[in-house]
Scaffold this motif. Structure first.
Motif, PDB file in Angstrom:
ATOM      1  N   LYS A  55       9.067  20.316  10.633  1.00 34.01           N
ATOM      2  CA  LYS A  55       9.909  19.659   9.635  1.00 34.01           C
ATOM      3  C   LYS A  55      11.017  20.560   9.100  1.00 34.01           C
ATOM      4  O   LYS A  55      11.998  20.077   8.563  1.00 34.01           O
ATOM      5  CB  LYS A  55       9.064  19.149   8.480  1.00 34.01           C
ATOM      6  N   LYS A  81      18.052  15.965  16.095  1.00 32.85           N
ATOM      7  CA  LYS A  81      18.264  14.826  15.202  1.00 32.85           C
ATOM      8  C   LYS A  81      17.997  13.545  15.981  1.00 32.85           C
ATOM      9  O   LYS A  81      18.444  13.407  17.120  1.00 32.85           O
ATOM     10  CB  LYS A  81      19.701  14.832  14.682  1.00 32.85           C
ATOM     11  N   ARG A  86      17.013  11.635  11.180  1.00 33.83           N
ATOM     12  CA  ARG A  86      15.926  12.551  10.805  1.00 33.83           C
ATOM     13  C   ARG A  86      16.037  13.840  11.618  1.00 33.83           C
ATOM     14  O   ARG A  86      16.158  13.827  12.832  1.00 33.83           O
ATOM     15  CB  ARG A  86      14.587  11.890  11.055  1.00 33.83           C
ATOM     16  N   SER A  88      14.526  17.525  12.868  1.00 34.91           N
ATOM     17  CA  SER A  88      13.337  18.334  13.103  1.00 34.91           C
ATOM     18  C   SER A  88      13.769  19.581  13.870  1.00 34.91           C
ATOM     19  O   SER A  88      14.913  19.680  14.333  1.00 34.91           O
ATOM     20  CB  SER A  88      12.271  17.547  13.876  1.00 34.91           C
TER      21      SER A  88
END
Length: 145
Positions: A55, A81, A86, A88
């Motif tokens: 994360k 992405k 999102r 990571s």
């Protein structure tokens, strides 16, 4: 930052369920600062913790040394992405591994296509150990946290 395991906190890992991890899993024991990093390989899939996305860059850095040690090369952490935005962080040993991952995961992209963190070169350290800890070592390690 520890020159071997790239961390400022020598007792930060394991992050999740530390007692269980230290009791049940093989650990990379940093020969410089003594930090334990889970290097256990799943017997069914052959994967290690560093094979999975993280994360944050900070957490990915905590596991980078196990990737470097396993692959015997300076691995890189890449920012990935997905189509929903999102972010990571994923460790790859080679640029070709990143390319293969992106070709199989069409909804994921790496905008920079260069590592956001990587050591200049891979180096072996003479006091490194890879093994399970004894009960006494686990007790001592957890007290030092």
């Amino acid at each position: 930052m520890c020159k071997e395991c790239y961390c400022d906190e020598p007792r930060i890992t394991p992050l999740l369920h530390p007692l269980d991890c230290l009791n049940q899993h093989t650990q990379y024991i940093c020969g410089t600062c003594g930090r334990c990093i889970c290097i256990e390989r799943d017997p069914k899939r052959g994967l290690q913790r560093w094979n999975f996305p993280f994360k944050s860059l900070a957490v990915a850095k905590l596991y980078l040394r196990t990737a470097d040690y396993t692959m015997k090369t300076a691995c890189g952490i890449y920012e990935i992405k997905n189509d929903q935005g999102r972010i990571s962080y994923k460790i790859f040993a080679h640029f070709s591994d990143l390319q293969e991952y992106l070709s199989k995961n069409k909804n994921k992209h790496c905008e920079k296509m260069v590592p956001v963190f990587q050591m200049d070169s891979y180096q072996e350290y003479p006091h490194t150990k890879v093994r399970k800890l004894t009960a006494k070592e686990i007790e001592c390690y957890l007290k030092e946290r």
